[in-house]
Design a protein around this motif. Structure first.
Motif, PDB file in Angstrom:
ATOM      1  N   ALA A  95     -49.008  23.299  28.737  1.00 11.05           N
ATOM      2  CA  ALA A  95     -47.581  23.098  28.993  1.00 11.05           C
ATOM      3  C   ALA A  95     -46.750  23.432  27.758  1.00 11.05           C
ATOM      4  O   ALA A  95     -45.679  24.051  27.858  1.00 11.05           O
ATOM      5  CB  ALA A  95     -47.335  21.655  29.430  1.00 11.05           C
ATOM      6  N   VAL A  96     -47.238  23.031  26.589  1.00  9.00           N
ATOM      7  CA  VAL A  96     -46.516  23.333  25.347  1.00  9.00           C
ATOM      8  C   VAL A  96     -46.526  24.834  25.082  1.00  9.00           C
ATOM      9  O   VAL A  96     -45.511  25.421  24.679  1.00  9.00           O
ATOM     10  CB  VAL A  96     -47.137  22.564  24.166  1.00  9.00           C
ATOM     11  CG1 VAL A  96     -46.454  22.954  22.855  1.00  9.00           C
ATOM     12  CG2 VAL A  96     -47.014  21.057  24.385  1.00  9.00           C
ATOM     13  N   GLU A  97     -47.660  25.478  25.321  1.00 10.17           N
ATOM     14  CA  GLU A  97     -47.763  26.926  25.106  1.00 10.17           C
ATOM     15  C   GLU A  97     -46.816  27.689  26.027  1.00 10.17           C
ATOM     16  O   GLU A  97     -46.281  28.737  25.642  1.00 10.17           O
ATOM     17  CB  GLU A  97     -49.198  27.385  25.332  1.00 10.17           C
ATOM     18  CG  GLU A  97     -50.158  26.938  24.239  1.00 10.17           C
ATOM     19  CD  GLU A  97     -51.612  27.149  24.628  1.00 10.17           C
ATOM     20  OE1 GLU A  97     -51.850  27.721  25.722  1.00 10.17           O
ATOM     21  OE2 GLU A  97     -52.502  26.744  23.859  1.00 10.17           O
ATOM     22  N   ASP A  98     -46.600  27.184  27.234  1.00 11.12           N
ATOM     23  CA  ASP A  98     -45.677  27.847  28.161  1.00 11.12           C
ATOM     24  C   ASP A  98     -44.262  27.888  27.579  1.00 11.12           C
ATOM     25  O   ASP A  98     -43.565  28.910  27.668  1.00 11.12           O
ATOM     26  CB  ASP A  98     -45.662  27.123  29.507  1.00 11.12           C
ATOM     27  CG  ASP A  98     -46.927  27.362  30.317  1.00 11.12           C
ATOM     28  OD1 ASP A  98     -47.669  28.317  29.990  1.00 11.12           O
ATOM     29  OD2 ASP A  98     -47.179  26.596  31.265  1.00 11.12           O
ATOM     30  N   VAL A  99     -43.826  26.780  26.988  1.00 14.63           N
ATOM     31  CA  VAL A  99     -42.487  26.748  26.392  1.00 14.63           C
ATOM     32  C   VAL A  99     -42.433  27.643  25.162  1.00 14.63           C
ATOM     33  O   VAL A  99     -41.448  28.355  24.936  1.00 14.63           O
ATOM     34  CB  VAL A  99     -42.084  25.306  26.030  1.00 14.63           C
ATOM     35  CG1 VAL A  99     -40.687  25.287  25.407  1.00 14.63           C
ATOM     36  CG2 VAL A  99     -42.115  24.412  27.265  1.00 14.63           C
ATOM     37  N   GLU A 100     -43.493  27.614  24.363  1.00 14.47           N
ATOM     38  CA  GLU A 100     -43.532  28.486  23.183  1.00 14.47           C
ATOM     39  C   GLU A 100     -43.391  29.947  23.599  1.00 14.47           C
ATOM     40  O   GLU A 100     -42.654  30.725  22.970  1.00 14.47           O
ATOM     41  CB  GLU A 100     -44.840  28.289  22.417  1.00 14.47           C
ATOM     42  CG  GLU A 100     -44.904  29.147  21.149  1.00 14.47           C
ATOM     43  CD  GLU A 100     -46.283  29.188  20.522  1.00 14.47           C
ATOM     44  OE1 GLU A 100     -46.370  29.269  19.289  1.00 14.47           O
ATOM     45  OE2 GLU A 100     -47.279  29.162  21.278  1.00 14.47           O
ATOM     46  N   ARG A 101     -44.079  30.329  24.665  1.00 21.84           N
ATOM     47  CA  ARG A 101     -44.008  31.709  25.141  1.00 21.84           C
ATOM     48  C   ARG A 101     -42.599  32.045  25.639  1.00 21.84           C
ATOM     49  O   ARG A 101     -42.080  33.143  25.387  1.00 21.84           O
ATOM     50  CB  ARG A 101     -45.030  31.923  26.256  1.00 21.84           C
ATOM     51  CG  ARG A 101     -45.077  33.350  26.775  1.00 21.84           C
ATOM     52  CD  ARG A 101     -46.259  33.571  27.704  1.00 21.84           C
ATOM     53  NE  ARG A 101     -46.265  32.618  28.808  1.00 21.84           N
ATOM     54  CZ  ARG A 101     -47.117  31.604  28.910  1.00 21.84           C
ATOM     55  NH1 ARG A 101     -48.022  31.397  27.979  1.00 21.84           N
ATOM     56  NH2 ARG A 101     -47.069  30.790  29.954  1.00 21.84           N
ATOM     57  N   ASP A 102     -41.959  31.102  26.325  1.00 27.25           N
ATOM     58  CA  ASP A 102     -40.599  31.343  26.817  1.00 27.25           C
ATOM     59  C   ASP A 102     -39.627  31.575  25.662  1.00 27.25           C
ATOM     60  O   ASP A 102     -38.802  32.497  25.697  1.00 27.25           O
ATOM     61  CB  ASP A 102     -40.124  30.157  27.660  1.00 27.25           C
ATOM     62  CG  ASP A 102     -40.853  30.062  28.995  1.00 27.25           C
ATOM     63  OD1 ASP A 102     -41.454  31.070  29.413  1.00 27.25           O
ATOM     64  OD2 ASP A 102     -40.834  28.978  29.605  1.00 27.25           O
ATOM     65  N   LEU A 103     -39.714  30.746  24.627  1.00 27.97           N
ATOM     66  CA  LEU A 103     -38.790  30.891  23.502  1.00 27.97           C
ATOM     67  C   LEU A 103     -39.129  32.106  22.646  1.00 27.97           C
ATOM     68  O   LEU A 103     -38.241  32.700  22.028  1.00 27.97           O
ATOM     69  CB  LEU A 103     -38.800  29.620  22.651  1.00 27.97           C
ATOM     70  CG  LEU A 103     -38.161  28.390  23.307  1.00 27.97           C
ATOM     71  CD1 LEU A 103     -38.184  27.201  22.353  1.00 27.97           C
ATOM     72  CD2 LEU A 103     -36.725  28.680  23.739  1.00 27.97           C
TER      73      LEU A 103
END
Length: 290
Positions: A95-103
């Protein structure tokens, strides 16, 4: 003479009034102000994406705290703390990696202060993702509470940098206008939930061998598991645990988690397990030999 003077006086007043109407507006201090231009569509999208990522991280922090609480005090009739921890340690880094990828995919906004905020978020996420990458989900079996608490500490550190986006909008009219227009920045906005698949909501199909796990001894069976089961199939001992979100397979040397129907777990050349169907009531599993 009197009439002429009167005409000139009236004409002079009229001319002054016209000039005032055409002049730029002034604020209460007498300074000239220029009406703000509407924000570009690109800036509105940028601000909206930033609000969405910030909301997603807020949800991750909230869910992480709730998961840790459950791991510390598991329901007596539900999954064990170890199984809860394994599931938590598996899904939280993703879940954290998903946000990192979005930003990481967000282009510069063109507003220096906003771009500094984006850079600060990226640095925070990179640090946390690097730390989470070092922890294996199997640590949940060895130290359920300790491993989960360690991950939660990293997750809770993902708070908005200072100054955050709302603070920046108070200093930049362009950001303020974009913030008002972006739907993701509206109070109470939340990311749309994922639509559940039919397999997750419909009834489970009937397993060919029911709950008779002894039928798996030759490596070919289809069984229903509603919580946990120890299955020996084709000489491979597999501990299976079913939760609402995952099916966990554990052997002496492997640990795998599958979510939803269609997932496959391989155990060398001896055995393969397929999740036929999975919902809150359990999972139908098919074991075969490769």
């Amino acid at each position: 003479m009197v009439a002429a003077a009167l005409v000139l006086a009236v004409g002079g007043c009229g001319s002054g009034s016209d000039e005032k109407a055409d002049a730029p507006e002034q604020d209460s201090a007498g300074a000239t102000t220029t009406p703000a231009r509407p924000p570009s569509a690109e800036l509105v999208r940028w601000v909206g994406d930033m609000c969405a990522s910030t909301a997603a991280l807020g949800n991750i922090r909230k869910d992480s705290a709730a998961d840790l609480k459950e791991i510390r005090n598991p329901d007596r009739l539900g999954p064990t703390a170890e199984l809860l921890a394994v599931g938590y340690l598996s899904r939280t880094p993703t879940a954290v990696e998903d946000v990192e990828r979005d930003l990481a995919g967000l282009d510069p906004s063109g507003v220096p202060a906003a771009d500094r905020l984006l850079d600060a978020w990226r640095k925070k996420l990179k640090r946390v993702v690097s730390a989470l990458d070092e922890l294996s989900p199997s640590a949940g079996f060895d130290d359920a509470e300790g491993s989960a608490a360690g991950v939660d500490r990293h997750v809770q550190s993902l708070t908005p940098p200072d100054p955050d986006l709302p603070a920046l909008t108070k200093k930049d009219p362009r950001l303020a206008a974009a913030y008002r227009r972006a739907e993701q920045c509206a109070p109470g906005w939340q990311p749309a939930g994922e639509t559940a698949s039919p397999e997750a909501t419909g009834p489970l199909p009937k397993a060919a061998d029911g709950k008779n796990t002894d039928a798996c001894s030759d490596g070919a069976c289809e069984v229903l598991v509603t919580s946990t089961a120890d299955i020996t199939a084709n000489g491979v001992d597999v501990h299976v645990a079913v939760s609402d979100d995952y099916v966990t397979f554990r052997t002496a040397g492997t640990l795998m988690q599958l979510g939803g129907a269609g997932g496959e777990a391989g155990f060398g050349d001896e055995l393969k397990a397929t999740v036929v169907a999975h919902n809150k009531d359990g999972a139908v599993l098919r074991f075969t030999t490769p």
